[in-house]
Scaffold this motif. Structure first.
Motif, mmCIF file in Angstrom:
data_model
loop_
_atom_site.group_PDB
_atom_site.id
_atom_site.type_symbol
_atom_site.label_atom_id
_atom_site.label_comp_id
_atom_site.label_asym_id
_atom_site.label_seq_id
_atom_site.Cartn_x
_atom_site.Cartn_y
_atom_site.Cartn_z
ATOM 1 N N ILE A 59 0.834 -1.200 0.000
ATOM 2 C CA ILE A 59 0.000 0.000 0.000
ATOM 3 C C ILE A 59 0.869 1.251 0.000
ATOM 4 N N PHE A 60 1.833 1.316 0.920
ATOM 5 C CA PHE A 60 2.733 2.467 1.026
ATOM 6 C C PHE A 60 4.164 1.998 0.817
ATOM 7 N N ASP A 61 4.948 2.845 0.177
ATOM 8 C CA ASP A 61 6.366 2.518 0.085
ATOM 9 C C ASP A 61 7.023 2.742 1.444
ATOM 10 N N THR A 62 8.234 2.267 1.586
ATOM 11 C CA THR A 62 8.915 2.317 2.888
ATOM 12 C C THR A 62 9.145 3.754 3.340
ATOM 13 N N LYS A 63 9.477 4.635 2.432
ATOM 14 C CA LYS A 63 9.698 6.030 2.813
ATOM 15 C C LYS A 63 8.430 6.638 3.397
ATOM 16 N N THR A 64 7.310 6.437 2.736
ATOM 17 C CA THR A 64 6.040 6.986 3.218
ATOM 18 C C THR A 64 5.687 6.398 4.573
ATOM 19 N N THR A 65 5.876 5.095 4.724
ATOM 20 C CA THR A 65 5.615 4.449 6.012
ATOM 21 C C THR A 65 6.469 5.074 7.102
ATOM 22 N N GLN A 66 7.741 5.281 6.819
ATOM 23 C CA GLN A 66 8.634 5.851 7.828
ATOM 24 C C GLN A 66 8.269 7.299 8.154
ATOM 25 N N LEU A 67 7.841 8.058 7.180
ATOM 26 C CA LEU A 67 7.385 9.429 7.444
ATOM 27 C C LEU A 67 6.152 9.410 8.352
ATOM 28 N N MET A 68 5.219 8.499 8.068
ATOM 29 C CA MET A 68 4.024 8.417 8.915
ATOM 30 C C MET A 68 4.387 7.990 10.335
ATOM 31 N N LEU A 69 5.258 7.002 10.459
ATOM 32 C CA LEU A 69 5.660 6.554 11.793
ATOM 33 C C LEU A 69 6.374 7.667 12.552
ATOM 34 N N PHE A 70 7.197 8.424 11.863
ATOM 35 C CA PHE A 70 7.870 9.568 12.479
ATOM 36 C C PHE A 70 6.834 10.523 13.066
ATOM 37 N N GLY A 71 5.822 10.867 12.287
ATOM 38 C CA GLY A 71 4.784 11.782 12.759
ATOM 39 C C GLY A 71 3.978 11.212 13.907
ATOM 40 N N MET A 72 3.592 9.942 13.804
ATOM 41 C CA MET A 72 2.816 9.313 14.876
ATOM 42 C C MET A 72 3.599 9.314 16.181
ATOM 43 N N LEU A 73 4.865 8.987 16.095
ATOM 44 C CA LEU A 73 5.685 8.918 17.305
ATOM 45 C C LEU A 73 5.986 10.307 17.861
ATOM 46 N N LEU A 74 6.088 11.313 16.980
ATOM 47 C CA LEU A 74 6.234 12.687 17.470
ATOM 48 C C LEU A 74 5.014 13.093 18.295
ATOM 49 N N VAL A 75 3.832 12.777 17.785
ATOM 50 C CA VAL A 75 2.597 13.115 18.499
ATOM 51 C C VAL A 75 2.567 12.440 19.870
ATOM 52 N N LEU A 76 3.068 11.220 19.947
ATOM 53 C CA LEU A 76 3.103 10.499 21.216
ATOM 54 C C LEU A 76 4.231 10.974 22.129
ATOM 55 N N GLY A 77 5.167 11.736 21.568
ATOM 56 C CA GLY A 77 6.322 12.165 22.350
ATOM 57 C C GLY A 77 7.316 11.038 22.578
ATOM 58 N N ALA A 78 7.311 10.054 21.704
ATOM 59 C CA ALA A 78 8.167 8.877 21.858
ATOM 60 C C ALA A 78 9.552 9.126 21.260
ATOM 61 N N ALA A 81 10.815 8.252 17.632
ATOM 62 C CA ALA A 81 10.626 9.105 16.452
ATOM 63 C C ALA A 81 11.967 9.357 15.759
ATOM 64 N N ARG A 82 13.012 9.509 16.556
ATOM 65 C CA ARG A 82 14.347 9.768 16.004
ATOM 66 C C ARG A 82 14.767 8.659 15.034
ATOM 67 N N PHE A 83 14.538 7.418 15.427
ATOM 68 C CA PHE A 83 14.952 6.300 14.578
ATOM 69 C C PHE A 83 14.138 6.243 13.290
ATOM 70 N N HIS A 84 12.879 6.630 13.353
ATOM 71 C CA HIS A 84 12.064 6.618 12.141
ATOM 72 C C HIS A 84 12.410 7.800 11.235
ATOM 73 N N ALA A 85 12.892 8.888 11.802
ATOM 74 C CA ALA A 85 13.428 9.979 10.973
ATOM 75 C C ALA A 85 14.681 9.496 10.242
ATOM 76 N N ILE A 86 15.532 8.769 10.952
ATOM 77 C CA ILE A 86 16.733 8.193 10.322
ATOM 78 C C ILE A 86 16.324 7.246 9.196
ATOM 79 N N ALA A 87 15.364 6.377 9.472
ATOM 80 C CA ALA A 87 14.908 5.420 8.452
ATOM 81 C C ALA A 87 14.297 6.153 7.268
ATOM 82 N N ALA A 88 13.538 7.206 7.540
ATOM 83 C CA ALA A 88 12.947 7.979 6.443
ATOM 84 C C ALA A 88 14.044 8.582 5.562
#
Length: 132
Positions: A59-78, A81-88
């Motif tokens: 459904i989503f490519d890996t970059k898009t998935t990582q961008l979404m995970l980055f945003g979700m984890l930012l909202v949670l304050g987790a 998020a840093r690792f998903h920014a790296i992956a993105a």
């Protein structure tokens, strides 16, 4: 895992997927593989199957998935998020894309209480006007 134990091949492959995505296995997943791999490898297997199914889809490519995970984890304050920014970044995200995700996360966090609060207050006001 204790020094004398090794992960079964399927769990080792899941663990390696972290290194491929992030450049290394982050501390939390590393601890998960060490401890859960020792205590309950089947639970670890099920969790990693869910992760793989969600993170790697058609459904989503890996970059898009990582961008979404980055945003979700930012909202949670987790911190993850840093690792998903790296992956993105490793999957092609630009600084502008990552910053836009941070902007979106900020707007979601900032506007959520106003949206929810206004809806609650509007309902209370309507009920009060009706005499309820």
């Amino acid at each position: 895992m204790s020094a004398s134990n090794k992960l079964p091949a399927d769990l080792a492959a899941f663990q390696n997927s972290y290194a491929e995505l992030f450049g290394s296995v982050p501390p939390l997943p590393a601890a998960k593989f060490e401890f859960s791999g020792d205590i309950d490898p089947e639970a670890l297997r099920l969790a990693e199957q869910l992760r793989a199914h969600a993170f790697y889809s058609d459904i989503f490519d890996t970059k898009t998935t990582q961008l979404m995970l980055f945003g979700m984890l930012l909202v949670l304050g987790a911190g993850a998020a840093r690792f998903h920014a790296i992956a993105a970044r490793r999957t092609g995200a630009t600084w502008e894309e990552l910053h836009k995700v941070a902007e979106l996360a900020s707007a979601v966090v900032a506007l959520g209480p106003l949206n929810n609060g206004s809806a609650i207050l509007n309902e209370l006001r309507t009920n009060e006007a009706k005499g309820n």
